[in-house]
Scaffold this motif. Sequence first.
Motif, short mmCIF file in Angstrom:
data_model
loop_
_atom_site.label_atom_id
_atom_site.label_comp_id
_atom_site.label_asym_id
_atom_site.label_seq_id
_atom_site.Cartn_x
_atom_site.Cartn_y
_atom_site.Cartn_z
N ILE A 270 42.37 44.52 38.34
CA ILE A 270 41.29 43.58 38.64
C ILE A 270 41.62 42.18 38.13
O ILE A 270 41.48 41.19 38.83
CB ILE A 270 39.94 44.06 38.03
CG1 ILE A 270 39.51 45.35 38.73
CG2 ILE A 270 38.86 43.00 38.16
CD1 ILE A 270 38.28 45.99 38.14
N LEU B 116 42.94 44.95 46.99
CA LEU B 116 41.69 44.57 46.34
C LEU B 116 41.25 43.18 46.79
O LEU B 116 40.07 42.93 47.06
CB LEU B 116 41.89 44.60 44.83
CG LEU B 116 40.67 44.99 44.00
CD1 LEU B 116 40.22 46.38 44.34
CD2 LEU B 116 41.00 44.88 42.52
N THR C 132 44.19 40.61 40.30
CA THR C 132 43.64 40.16 41.58
C THR C 132 42.95 38.81 41.42
O THR C 132 43.17 37.88 42.20
CB THR C 132 42.61 41.17 42.11
OG1 THR C 132 43.22 42.46 42.09
CG2 THR C 132 42.19 40.83 43.52
N ILE C 133 42.12 38.71 40.36
CA ILE C 133 41.41 37.46 40.15
C ILE C 133 42.38 36.32 39.90
O ILE C 133 42.21 35.21 40.40
CB ILE C 133 40.41 37.60 38.99
CG1 ILE C 133 39.30 38.56 39.42
CG2 ILE C 133 39.83 36.26 38.58
CD1 ILE C 133 38.32 38.86 38.34
N LEU D 84 33.13 39.36 51.01
CA LEU D 84 32.59 38.02 50.83
C LEU D 84 32.23 37.40 52.17
O LEU D 84 31.17 36.80 52.33
CB LEU D 84 33.66 37.17 50.14
CG LEU D 84 33.16 36.14 49.16
CD1 LEU D 84 32.34 36.80 48.10
CD2 LEU D 84 34.34 35.41 48.54
N PHE E 76 37.88 42.29 48.71
CA PHE E 76 36.99 41.28 48.13
C PHE E 76 36.66 40.19 49.15
O PHE E 76 35.50 39.85 49.38
CB PHE E 76 37.68 40.68 46.90
CG PHE E 76 36.98 39.50 46.30
CD1 PHE E 76 35.78 39.65 45.63
CD2 PHE E 76 37.55 38.24 46.38
CE1 PHE E 76 35.14 38.55 45.07
CE2 PHE E 76 36.92 37.14 45.82
CZ PHE E 76 35.71 37.30 45.17
#
Lengths: 517, 286, 317
Positions: B120, C18, B123-124, C26, C22
Amino acid sequence: MKNKKLFKGVLIICAILIGLTGCSKEKESAAQKDGPKILKVRINADIKNLDPARRYSRWDDVISATIFDGLVSYKANSYDIENVLAEKFEISEDGHEIYFKLREGVQFQKGAGEVTAEDVKFSYERFRDEKTASAYSDDWANLDHVEVISKYEGKIILTEPFAPLMRTTLPLNSGVIVPKNYIEKVGLDGFTTDVIGCGPYYIDEWQPDQKVVVKKNPDYYGKAPYWDEIQFIVISDNQSAEIALQAGEVDFAEISTNTVDTFKDNPDFGITSNSDLDYRWIGLNVENPKLQDVNVRKAIRAAANVPDMITAAYNGMVEQETAIVAPGLLGYWADAPKYTQDLDKAKEYMAAAGIDSLDLEIAVADTSEYRVWAEVLQQNLKEIGINLEINSMESGTFWEIGDGDKGKDVELFAMAFQMQPDPSWATMWFTSDQVGIWNWMRWANPEFDELHKQGLSETDDQKRQVIYEKMQKLMDDDAVAIWVTNGKTYFAYNAKKCSPAMTPNNSLQFRFFSAAK
Amino acid sequence: MRKKKNSEIGVLSQLVKTPSGLIGTIIIALLLITAIFAPILSPYDFSTQNISERLSGPTSEHHLGTDHLGRDLLSRIIYGTRIALKVAIPAVIISLFIGVLLGLIAGYFGGIIDYIIIIILDTIQSLPSIVLALVMLTLLGPSLTNLIVVMGLTLFPGYSRVVRAQVMSARQELYVDAEKALGAKPLRIIAGHILPNVVPAVIILSTMDLPAVITIEAGLSFLGMGVRPPSPSWGVILNDGFSHFRQSPWPIITAGAALAITTFGFTLFGESLRDILDPKMSGMDS
Amino acid sequence: MFSYILKRVVSTALVCILLIIFLSLLIHIVPGDPAKTILGPRATPELIEKIHTEMGLDKTPFQQITGFFLNALHGDLGTDVFTGRPITEMIMDVFPHSLILTTASLLLAVLLGIPLGIFSATHPNTIGDRILAFLSISFITIPSYVVALIFLLIFSAHLRIFPVIGLGSSGNVGDYIMHLIIPALVLSLSWVGYLARLVRTSLLEVLNETYITAERSMGIKNRTLLFRLALKNALIPTVAVLGVGLGKMLAGTVFVEIIFSRPGMGTLIMKAIQNRNYPVVQGVSLIIALWFVFANLLADIINTRLDPRIQIGKTER
């Protein structure tokens, strides 16, 4: 020593760089002297689709206008119409039929064949075809069909007379002829940016986000244009464009109202400007409980200082707008009241409404122009006890807020609509069936609706003038909007090199651009 | 442990001994004073317009000139300090909270939970924070609160990584395992042994993050996705100045200088703090 | 080594999946309609529906995501509904410009940063060193868009030595380079600061180690030794910074590309976000993410080769 070597390396690289740029500059200037005559034009957005039926933006319009010819077109610098592809062009007395006869032997570019009446039929009827999904299908709203009489002759048959047809449909992009056989061969996807017309220029090259190049059509049947090649260079930002113009990187560019003075003072540059037809306004949603009372709306209108908005947002270089139809057009309401700030009157209206304070919100798409309006209005309304919150949103979000029932929550909004030189294009968005679509004021007036219908089928100009004046008066009575400006587009150009041409509403006519005068 | 020795006053007195620590501290103190006393310090109301005096250079009435609506630039810059801090401090606190929490979980449990959290975070961080913030702001709509939330959500991976690494190394140490064996609850272990070890690193990181947040906030405002007008964010002033830079360079110059000085001050302060709290971390920038 | 790379590839794939999930989610929540955004009042309901179908917005998020990946595996990121161009082609058109800009700025950073770092380390605690230290911090901290705006003020309005707007006329290499210099300089500043500091720190570390003192006393020529060491020690942090710099390419270029009107990945994604051109947003984001992850992997591998002390897989970033 190592550091000396490093230093030498840097020096050599610098030398190479300078050498390279030196060479290329020389080449460029040499080419300009005896080579083809090239005009470089700034466009502020890339093209998306040059197909006349599926064009999206202003620059799609302008560039495709160099590539395609229609039956008729505007003359240089005017709204007068002249025959182009048509040798004969006659409208029947009842306004239901238009007869045309084409010039013989006109060829489409790149060997796509001769222009025939079949192409005309195809070009116009495709606007009504669902498969084309044209955003401009309304241009041909009353088209029944096109009848082919012979190879070069035909008739455009209408279900009922349609006033805007001669004014905006036929002389502009919706009236141009595309090659039927070619489009049927390559399909719609093959006819987007790589288009073929029979106009004075053909498309030579498209470098996405950089430039579009059109070159002179050697087989053009009409008067050959002056420029051999026109490069449309994408520079999205106004400031950047002005710099490019001063540096000679482009010859013709739209400039912002903020810099007109800089160019005016410089003898190397020419400036040309016309008022736009677009109308820009601050709308008031009449369905919103806070704005239902016409006195509140009138109070807001009286408190707004439009001249200040014009000074701050446009450096005072545009005219205040008094109603939706722009000056110079059929339907312009010359006696419309011109509102200036009158705080006493505004306070009276507030008292009449029985309100001494109010919280309101204005929705604006995020551009510096609308933000400035909103900020000025915010200050103005503070004086009559209205607290205005500015909801500045990204344009994608903004375009959705008036949709359906969601639109009921809108309070104030800043908006601009584009316009074509027929008044029906202005009034069509404010009929009651547009509520929840584009009539964000949600103003429904049966009389207005009826007049709009009349205006479309009436062919007598004087009667139309009366109809449209009346419609604008209805809007004014209900204080549904604060008209700001039609805008004015300023173009600056290299006065030693070129001389521009455009219709009175700033539609650029590159085919008529000439050498410096 | 080290932190016992460093009472707050001790740290501060050490800070001002080095030139960079001193300069950083002075700049931050000035910023705080400016923000707190903005109404007293600013000569005009930041939103009062005077269209006839727009875009003037510095004069005796307007010491830094005026903007395109004739508003006093000095007052706007002064109030801009408030906006910068109002966004930056809560945003850092949010990202600190989420970041530390996730970092603790990842580091403490390890294994698959750790792997999921790392993915995660990756990904960010695989999208530049400005783009990520932009996309999220489009969703939420620009406003002060949304700006704070979005920045918090964009920046927390940095904290998670630091905390996770610290927790992992703490876990290696015997006593944690020993307590585990004695049946201590995870929460107690975290609170009692791991958290104290993490605190200095997190303090340093958040001081260093403040200028980053201020930079991104002004950047988003510059792109038109920040606070609502007429709030005088420095980014908004830059944006307005960009539209009028041929007529007056002063909005760009003043807001640019305010941003540069602020980020400079916070970074100096943060680095000096790091040198004092955790000498091991020095030299590990980038 | 191999299993390490495999691991990284797997996590890269997960990151991409992912990210796309996402973004797809969105897209379903974000208000705004692509047809209306571009066409305004001209968007008829039929046209809106057609554009939605072409963008695949009428499908469920699950269908969209799987469809996107199946196509992406074939190297197909879809087509831009408005121009009919393949999105891969749109990306390939602008990607080189961003890459060249980044590379040029990193090159400038190396050319300026390393000499500055060497100077500071060889003159520790002098006034010059102090000034450079402050300069480096200012370079690192000042936001790139502020520098870009200031440079725009200077070079476009007053000092017209370098053209700063756009890419220059196409096909003209010299002009292209001239247009590159100022934007690259703007982008390089913060890396100059980083490099100067890194080189200084790593160099001072070596200089303080005892074996140099020993060798010194054995009479090896001072300067030669210094520069050999300097360059060797500057190499490792430089490579690390270059790797990070390449990976973060887009973060830096967004503002510079906007302010100087340069086509590139930054302007492409900004425009796509503004126009709600969802397929383009997805495609570009995927490429950016892939680029970031691979640049980091590459930097890691090179680092291990250069510095055997670092064990691959143990570095945590």
